[in-house]
Design a protein around this motif. Structure first.
Motif, PDB file in Angstrom:
ATOM      1  N   VAL A   9      27.585  23.176  21.643  1.00 54.28           N
ATOM      2  CA  VAL A   9      28.337  23.120  20.388  1.00 54.28           C
ATOM      3  C   VAL A   9      29.704  22.546  20.732  1.00 54.28           C
ATOM      4  O   VAL A   9      30.519  23.221  21.361  1.00 54.28           O
ATOM      5  N   GLY A  10      29.936  21.286  20.350  1.00 56.94           N
ATOM      6  CA  GLY A  10      31.183  20.629  20.725  1.00 56.94           C
ATOM      7  C   GLY A  10      31.278  20.553  22.233  1.00 56.94           C
ATOM      8  O   GLY A  10      30.369  20.075  22.900  1.00 56.94           O
ATOM      9  N   GLU A  11      32.362  21.093  22.791  1.00 58.90           N
ATOM     10  CA  GLU A  11      32.537  21.098  24.251  1.00 58.90           C
ATOM     11  C   GLU A  11      32.143  22.437  24.860  1.00 58.90           C
ATOM     12  O   GLU A  11      32.296  22.647  26.060  1.00 58.90           O
ATOM     13  N   GLY A  12      31.622  23.353  24.052  1.00 58.27           N
ATOM     14  CA  GLY A  12      31.234  24.670  24.550  1.00 58.27           C
ATOM     15  C   GLY A  12      29.753  24.920  24.371  1.00 58.27           C
ATOM     16  O   GLY A  12      28.956  23.999  24.196  1.00 58.27           O
ATOM     17  N   LEU A  13      29.384  26.192  24.424  1.00 54.27           N
ATOM     18  CA  LEU A  13      28.014  26.618  24.220  1.00 54.27           C
ATOM     19  C   LEU A  13      27.965  27.589  23.049  1.00 54.27           C
ATOM     20  O   LEU A  13      28.925  28.300  22.778  1.00 54.27           O
ATOM     21  N   GLY A  14      26.837  27.633  22.376  1.00 53.06           N
ATOM     22  CA  GLY A  14      26.659  28.551  21.263  1.00 53.06           C
ATOM     23  C   GLY A  14      25.219  28.990  21.176  1.00 53.06           C
ATOM     24  O   GLY A  14      24.361  28.532  21.931  1.00 53.06           O
TER      25      GLY A  14
END
Length: 68
Positions: A9-14
């Motif tokens: 998710v974007g530059e992260g994780l979700g």
């Protein structure tokens, strides 16, 4: 037990919570939840409102013990 799939998710994780978990936590988009590490190494996911309610019950219990 619900299996959760990790996604970028974007530059992260979700992750996406199953409807059953959403209903049990009584949460909706924009709400905050807590992820608490338990002593035996597992984790607990909780609605922040539920967590605050639990803390208030504990605090009230301590207050009544001191009054006695």
């Amino acid at each position: 037990m619900a299996e959760l799939k990790i996604q970028v998710v974007g530059e992260g994780l979700g992750l996406t919570l199953p409807r059953e978990v959403i209903d049990q936590l009584h949460i909706q988009a924009g709400d905050s939840i807590s992820l608490e590490k338990l002593p035996h190494g597992s984790y607990r996911l909780a609605n922040l409102d539920d967590k605050l309610s639990e803390q208030m019950v504990l605090i009230e219990g301590y207050m009544h013990e001191e009054d006695a």
